[in-house]
Scaffold this motif. Structure first.
Motif, PDB file in Angstrom:
ATOM      1  N   THR A 224       0.813  -1.217   0.000  1.00  0.00           N
ATOM      2  CA  THR A 224       0.000   0.000   0.000  1.00  0.00           C
ATOM      3  C   THR A 224       0.848   1.269   0.000  1.00  0.00           C
ATOM      4  OG1 THR A 224      -0.177  -0.246   2.393  1.00  0.00           O
ATOM      5  CG2 THR A 224      -2.022  -1.060   1.076  1.00  0.00           C
ATOM      6  N   THR A 225       2.176   1.136   0.090  1.00  0.00           N
ATOM      7  CA  THR A 225       3.061   2.308  -0.007  1.00  0.00           C
ATOM      8  C   THR A 225       4.224   1.973  -0.936  1.00  0.00           C
ATOM      9  OG1 THR A 225       4.519   1.670   1.824  1.00  0.00           O
ATOM     10  CG2 THR A 225       2.544   2.953   2.400  1.00  0.00           C
ATOM     11  N   ILE A 226       4.845   3.007  -1.495  1.00  0.00           N
ATOM     12  CA  ILE A 226       5.977   2.795  -2.399  1.00  0.00           C
ATOM     13  C   ILE A 226       7.166   2.221  -1.631  1.00  0.00           C
ATOM     14  CG2 ILE A 226       6.801   5.182  -2.151  1.00  0.00           C
ATOM     15  CD1 ILE A 226       6.980   2.997  -5.352  1.00  0.00           C
ATOM     16  N   GLU A 227       7.266   2.568  -0.334  1.00  0.00           N
ATOM     17  CA  GLU A 227       8.368   2.038   0.486  1.00  0.00           C
ATOM     18  C   GLU A 227       8.249   0.520   0.625  1.00  0.00           C
ATOM     19  OE1 GLU A 227       7.910   6.197   0.972  1.00  0.00           O
ATOM     20  OE2 GLU A 227       6.417   4.657   1.506  1.00  0.00           O
ATOM     21  N   THR A 228       7.018   0.057   0.871  1.00  0.00           N
ATOM     22  CA  THR A 228       6.795  -1.395   0.974  1.00  0.00           C
ATOM     23  C   THR A 228       7.137  -2.076  -0.347  1.00  0.00           C
ATOM     24  OG1 THR A 228       4.986  -0.975   2.515  1.00  0.00           O
ATOM     25  CG2 THR A 228       5.103  -3.174   1.592  1.00  0.00           C
TER      26      THR A 228
END
Length: 580
Positions: A224-228
């Motif tokens: 759900t995030t670009i970091e993940t």
């Protein structure tokens, strides 16, 4: 080294057989569509054998900037070589496995699992656990309907998850689990809320067996995030490019998503899936003309297609294209009227006709077929807003954000509903959520600005900031410039007001629009220029006002007279100021 088209073909052919053998039909269908999406060698296959591919070429000519690429598409990227695993020869299990498969295909899941209860092979273990998982899902759905009705919320859980998790965890620990078992284990962990381990397990699955699109889809839902997304340790197989393109779209990185799909098109130039995904990205960027052209071509190539056609209906709805939406609704009704997408399309058709009760009936039917069908909840919320049934609208929008907290349309709908109920603080909270998810949509900024303008808030400086953002986001409805001019005028900031009235006037001229906004802009600018002693410019605005027949014509005459007085040296303090 790069990967050749022939290698992609061979990998997909084998994968389709293996996925079908394990009853993973959705993944098998996806792989088969990509297989025929690879351009055939014209020397081996004459044009008559490749009608589907020949028909697709017009879309590529229109929308691909990479048509000139003649080298192998995925060359230039170093891909790992993942050999397609050979099937383990479970000769003893094979007869029982075939029986279990027939039960599975007849939706007798517990019966299929029972047949395989004594079998020990990896395939048998996977199908047994998968059959139990689907049996548990079926029972969970039945319990929900029994307790709450077809659209009810329920705490019912899949009662098979605990035993499946126990069995798959054990085989993973002793190292005998296969990639399909890992996929199912990840699915179970995700449902139980253990997202970190689910991600790890799904990465193991796609690295060991990259051709299972269902595993990639489950993994994507956990990013759900670009970091993940960036933290995933994925092998550089060509399937990863499909995954990243789809993940970027869900993370609202639409330009990155488009770049990936255009890159993939060099190999999968005839993939209808890729074309539909490009249309989705263009839709999010509000490039409706391009989206419509792509879907028209897709329908011509694949006239019985229902997948993604609900998005096409949204475009036709936004453009108020009655004939196009009527044709599409008839087409999907004749093809498969009990698909959730079909019901949504028909719902949109009735909504455009202003038959909101009938529209709600079809959205409810879509949700009875698939309770987690996101766009149906959102669209039904919109219908309830039109019907002034705000409590029902709020409930529908809340169900949508429960399914996907990143659905900006549902948050926007909640804002609208609370605004209708005269609760601007709540409305503002939801508009902010919406605009954080989709900062490039001018409508959201305008809604937030209008909220700041309400009697309860009167935060005009904040409203101005929002209208400025809207003006920079391709404000198609041309609301922002006019409101900016009005607000600056109300705040006594005549220089800023004149700037925005002038910009609004230029835009109206460009679009050849007449009306009260143009009269208002001309009057203000005439008064402003006279006050600034820019008499020639003021005369130009007054002369244009003489073309109108309302009271503005008389005002313009008086204003011209006042300008002549001023030009002749008459004291400006004695000249009347004319209202704009």
């Amino acid at each position: 080294m790069g990967v050749s088209k022939e290698n992609c073909r061979n990998e997909l052919r084998t994968a389709i057989r293996q996925l079908t053998d394990r009853c993973l039909y959705s993944a098998s269908k996806w792989a088969a569509e990509q297989l025929v999406g690879i351009e055939q060698d014209p020397a081996k296959y004459p044009p008559s054998h490749t009608r589907l591919q020949r028909d697709c070429s017009s879309i590529r000519r229109r929308f691909r900037s990479t048509d000139e690429i003649t080298s192998t598409p995925l060359a230039g990227t170093s891909y790992v070589s993942t050999p397609v695993p050979e099937e383990d020869n479970e000769a003893v299990d094979s007869d029982f496995y075939l029986l279990a498969k027939t039960y599975f295909n007849c939706r007798e899941y517990r019966r299929a699992a029972h047949v395989l209860s004594d079998q020990t092979g990896k395939k048998a273990l996977f199908l047994r656990c998968y059959a139990l998982y689907l049996a548990g899902e079926k029972r969970k759905e039945e319990e929900t309907i029994e307790l709450e009705g077809p659209l009810g919320k329920s705490d019912a859980v899949n009662s098979e998850l605990v035993s499946i998790e126990r069995d798959l965890s054990a085989v993973r620990k002793n190292g005998t689990i296969d990639p399909f078992g890992l996929y199912l284990y990840g699915l179970v962990l995700k449902q139980k809320g253990n997202e970190n381990l689910a991600r790890t397990v799904l990465v193991e699955s796609v690295n060991a067996y990259p051709w299972n699109w269902s595993a990639w889809s489950e993994l994507q839902s956990l990013c759900t995030t670009i970091e993940t997304l960036n933290s995933l340790k994925l092998n550089n197989h060509w399937m990863k490019d499909f995954f990243l393109a789809s993940a970027y779209h869900e993370l609202r990185m639409h330009n990155e998503s488009l770049a990936n799909y255009e890159y993939l098109q060099a190999t999968f130039g005839f993939s209808n899936y890729i074309k539909a995904q490009i249309a989705k990205a263009q839709y999010s960027l509000r490039e409706f003309e391009q989206v419509e052209a792509i879907f028209e071509e897709l329908l011509r190539i694949d006239p019985y297609r229902v997948d993604d056609m609900d998005m096409y209906s949204n475009v036709l709805y936004a453009k108020e294209c009655f004939s196009g939406l009527s044709y599409l609704a008839h087409q999907v009704f004749m093809t498969d009227k009990y698909r959730p997408e079909s019901c949504c399309i028909i719902g949109n058709y009735y909504s455009l006709k202003g038959l909101h009760e009938k529209s709600v009936m079809y959205f409810r039917r879509a949700l009875k077929l698939n309770k987690n069908y996101l766009s149906a909840w959102t669209l039904m919320g919109h219908e309830y807003v039109e019907m002034k049934n705000t409590p029902a609208a709020v409930d529908a929008y809340r169900r949508a954000v429960d399914i996907n907290p990143c659905d900006y349309r549902a948050w926007y709908g909640l804002g609208q509903a609370y605004e209708m109920m005269g609760m601007p603080y709540y409305a503002l909270h939801y508009f902010k959520k919406s605009v954080n998810l989709q900062p490039s949509d001018s409508r959201l900024w305008i809604a937030m600005a209008q909220c700041y303008e309400t009697e309860q808030l009167r935060m005009l400086e904040e409203a101005i900031k929002c209208y400025r953002r809207a003006a920079h986001c391709n404000d198609r409805e041309a609301i922002a410039l006019h409101r900016l001019a009005k607000l600056h005028s109300e705040l006594g900031q005549s220089k800023e007001a004149a700037f925005y009235y002038k910009k609004d006037l230029e835009r109206m001229e460009e679009e050849e629009r007449e009306g009260p906004n143009m009269v208002e802009a001309l009057l203000f600018l005439a008064n402003h220029c006279r006050a600034q002693k820019k008499f020639e410019e003021a005369e130009v605005y007054c002369t244009r006002l003489l073309d109108y027949n309302g009271p503005e014509k008389e005002t313009a005459k008086s204003l011209l007279q006042a300008i002549k007085f001023a030009q002749s040296g008459f004291p400006s303090s004695d000249v009347e100021h004319f209202p704009s």
